[in-house]
Design a protein around this motif. Sequence first.
Motif, PDB file in Angstrom:
ATOM      1  N   ALA A  58      13.015 -82.417   9.206  1.00 33.76           N
ATOM      2  CA  ALA A  58      13.927 -83.501   9.686  1.00 33.76           C
ATOM      3  C   ALA A  58      14.248 -84.544   8.816  1.00 33.76           C
ATOM      4  N   SER A  59      13.309 -85.029   8.102  1.00 25.07           N
ATOM      5  CA  SER A  59      13.356 -86.140   7.249  1.00 25.07           C
ATOM      6  C   SER A  59      14.182 -85.711   6.028  1.00 25.07           C
ATOM      7  N   VAL A  60      13.741 -84.415   5.384  1.00 26.45           N
ATOM      8  CA  VAL A  60      14.563 -83.804   4.459  1.00 26.45           C
ATOM      9  C   VAL A  60      16.017 -83.708   4.472  1.00 26.45           C
ATOM     10  N   GLY A  61      16.255 -82.931   6.034  1.00 29.21           N
ATOM     11  CA  GLY A  61      17.556 -82.711   6.181  1.00 29.21           C
ATOM     12  C   GLY A  61      18.362 -83.946   6.404  1.00 29.21           C
ATOM     13  N   THR A  62      17.928 -85.085   6.860  1.00 28.06           N
ATOM     14  CA  THR A  62      18.491 -86.186   7.073  1.00 28.06           C
ATOM     15  C   THR A  62      18.984 -86.733   5.663  1.00 28.06           C
ATOM     16  N   GLY A  63      18.074 -86.800   4.757  1.00 30.58           N
ATOM     17  CA  GLY A  63      18.241 -87.456   3.446  1.00 30.58           C
ATOM     18  C   GLY A  63      19.303 -86.545   2.593  1.00 30.58           C
ATOM     19  N   VAL A  64      19.386 -85.240   2.900  1.00 27.48           N
ATOM     20  CA  VAL A  64      20.285 -84.383   2.500  1.00 27.48           C
ATOM     21  C   VAL A  64      21.768 -84.928   2.948  1.00 27.48           C
ATOM     22  N   TRP A  65      21.667 -85.043   4.323  1.00 29.03           N
ATOM     23  CA  TRP A  65      22.803 -85.450   5.143  1.00 29.03           C
ATOM     24  C   TRP A  65      23.352 -86.764   4.673  1.00 29.03           C
ATOM     25  N   ALA A  66      22.605 -87.674   4.474  1.00 23.80           N
ATOM     26  CA  ALA A  66      22.746 -88.973   4.020  1.00 23.80           C
ATOM     27  C   ALA A  66      23.635 -89.050   2.302  1.00 23.80           C
TER      28      ALA A  66
END
Length: 352
Positions: A58-66
Amino acid sequence: MNLRGLFQDFNPSKFLIYSCLLLFSVLLSLRLDGIIQWSYWAVFTPIWLWKLLVIFGASVGTGVWAHNPQYRAEGETCVEFKAMLIAVGLHVLLLMFEVLVCDRVTRGNYFWLLVFMPLFFVSPVSVAACVWGFRHDRSLELEVLCSVNILQFIFIALKLDKIIEWRWPVVCVPLWILMSFLCLVVLYYIIWSVLFLRSIDIIAEQRRTHITMAISWMTIVVPLLTFEILLIHKIEGADNLNFVCVFVPLWLSLLTLMATTFGQKGGNHWWFGIRKDFCHFLLELLPFLREYGNVSYDLQRSEDPEAVEDLPVPEPPPKIAPMFHKKTGVVITQSPGKYFVPPPKLCIDMPD
């Protein structure tokens, strides 16, 4: 069996969950029987691995989203991202409960109601998540499981703190109600499978699908119910049964669930920010898999190249012009050996 279709529909998230639960149940049964003397913190290692991967993904996905605002306009990207955030929030609450369980078992100096407090928060959040998922056509299985068991969590906590003196079969009444509903689902699939099997208007693929669903549900629910009954019997004081035997039906259910993940579509594409199906991502990450996946083998062909060259090349069959034999009334088509009798002439008598 279409292996390509199985891997294309593979759901890695559920496979990870079921694998971790299977390994955890094996370690827990061995620890309860005294076969291994590990600390409960070590026994819960598969659970820690599961939660660690969820939080990291989830942290990696949030970083890609941001860092990539252009991705937010792609179809239902926002819905999938919100679903990932809801899932990771529930997993964090479950992680808090599991940490408190390990600490309570190790130290044993505070109430079980405090240990179950994260689950008391999980249930209303899961209800809200189910409503949101229904509105956005999302499948939220973990949320449904947590939302319907709120009463069961309360009863278990009160029983462990000896606030209520009920017997364990009475404490697990909410669980029996849920399992009764699942048994009705199994019965529903069995009845429909029998009806489809006896029907001549249903194609073979639909029959096979319903039979597979019926067998899958039966091999999941029946062993799970058996495990729960044996566990209650063991807790009630059955000394002639060890925990390994109690957990065997649960392992069968988990193995069946792991097998069903190869035919289930789904999975959030925002975990680890891959934004695509897991198999496509794996093929792009490891190109040699595509190379070996495109290789085909012919086991009927000889390995000797000279023998292959000496093989005669079959000549195409000669084409025969269509002919009509007057005496026999037979039409000979271009495919030799196939004869079709022409339809009889239709005579219509006109009235005078």
